[in-house]
Design a protein around this motif. Sequence first.
Motif, short mmCIF file in Angstrom:
data_model
loop_
_atom_site.label_atom_id
_atom_site.label_comp_id
_atom_site.label_asym_id
_atom_site.label_seq_id
_atom_site.Cartn_x
_atom_site.Cartn_y
_atom_site.Cartn_z
N VAL A 78 -37.40 24.23 50.94
CA VAL A 78 -37.44 23.02 51.78
C VAL A 78 -38.88 22.56 51.97
CG1 VAL A 78 -37.00 22.16 54.12
CG2 VAL A 78 -35.25 23.51 52.94
N LYS A 79 -39.77 23.51 52.20
CA LYS A 79 -41.19 23.16 52.39
C LYS A 79 -41.77 22.53 51.13
CE LYS A 79 -44.81 23.26 54.99
NZ LYS A 79 -44.87 22.42 56.17
N MET A 80 -41.39 23.05 49.97
CA MET A 80 -41.89 22.49 48.71
C MET A 80 -41.38 21.07 48.52
SD MET A 80 -43.94 24.47 47.21
CE MET A 80 -44.54 25.83 48.16
N PHE A 81 -40.11 20.82 48.87
CA PHE A 81 -39.58 19.46 48.78
C PHE A 81 -40.34 18.52 49.71
CE2 PHE A 81 -35.45 21.29 47.15
CZ PHE A 81 -35.55 20.70 45.90
N GLN A 82 -40.67 19.00 50.91
CA GLN A 82 -41.39 18.16 51.86
C GLN A 82 -42.80 17.86 51.37
OE1 GLN A 82 -41.19 20.37 55.51
NE2 GLN A 82 -39.16 19.59 56.05
N MET A 83 -43.40 18.81 50.66
CA MET A 83 -44.76 18.61 50.14
C MET A 83 -44.76 17.74 48.89
SD MET A 83 -46.30 22.45 50.73
CE MET A 83 -47.55 22.21 49.50
N GLY A 84 -43.58 17.48 48.33
CA GLY A 84 -43.50 16.63 47.15
C GLY A 84 -43.49 17.41 45.84
N ASP A 85 -43.46 18.70 45.89
CA ASP A 85 -43.44 19.52 44.68
C ASP A 85 -41.98 19.84 44.34
OD1 ASP A 85 -44.15 21.04 42.55
OD2 ASP A 85 -45.31 22.52 43.67
N ILE A 86 -41.36 18.92 43.60
CA ILE A 86 -39.93 18.99 43.32
C ILE A 86 -39.58 20.21 42.46
CG2 ILE A 86 -37.96 17.77 42.30
CD1 ILE A 86 -39.09 16.48 44.83
N LEU A 87 -40.37 20.50 41.44
CA LEU A 87 -40.06 21.59 40.52
C LEU A 87 -40.03 22.94 41.25
CD1 LEU A 87 -39.48 22.57 37.67
CD2 LEU A 87 -41.94 22.78 37.32
N ARG A 88 -41.03 23.19 42.06
CA ARG A 88 -41.04 24.46 42.82
C ARG A 88 -39.91 24.51 43.83
NH1 ARG A 88 -47.32 25.93 44.13
NH2 ARG A 88 -47.94 26.27 41.97
N GLY A 89 -39.59 23.36 44.43
CA GLY A 89 -38.46 23.31 45.36
C GLY A 89 -37.16 23.67 44.68
N VAL A 90 -36.96 23.14 43.48
CA VAL A 90 -35.75 23.45 42.71
C VAL A 90 -35.73 24.93 42.34
CG1 VAL A 90 -34.56 23.04 40.52
CG2 VAL A 90 -35.42 21.11 41.86
N LEU A 91 -36.88 25.47 41.94
CA LEU A 91 -36.93 26.88 41.57
C LEU A 91 -36.61 27.79 42.77
CD1 LEU A 91 -40.03 26.95 39.20
CD2 LEU A 91 -37.62 27.15 38.59
N PHE A 92 -37.10 27.42 43.95
CA PHE A 92 -36.77 28.22 45.13
C PHE A 92 -35.28 28.10 45.47
CE2 PHE A 92 -41.36 28.43 46.15
CZ PHE A 92 -41.44 29.79 46.42
N MET A 93 -34.69 26.94 45.25
CA MET A 93 -33.25 26.80 45.50
C MET A 93 -32.43 27.61 44.50
SD MET A 93 -32.90 25.26 48.20
CE MET A 93 -34.16 24.62 49.27
#
Length: 79
Positions: free
Chosen positions: A22-37
Amino acid sequence: MKSKFAMVIYILFAIVSFLFGVKMFQMGDILRGVLFMVAVMCWGMCIYNNSSMIRREKQRGISVTQSNKKINKKKSKSR
């Protein structure tokens, strides 16, 4: 005991991975957000597999106990 401790670790890591995603999505780093999901989904599968293993062990213990009772009844009747 080991499976309960493993379950606590799996749940903890799933929650932390979700929060990081969620934090990565908020920061705008979509790829890392997807990887954490994706990591959250993997931890979820670990939780599912661990809980089904616990359930199978409990059922196996119940069936063994019931079969032992049946054997004991047959032995007592034959005497």
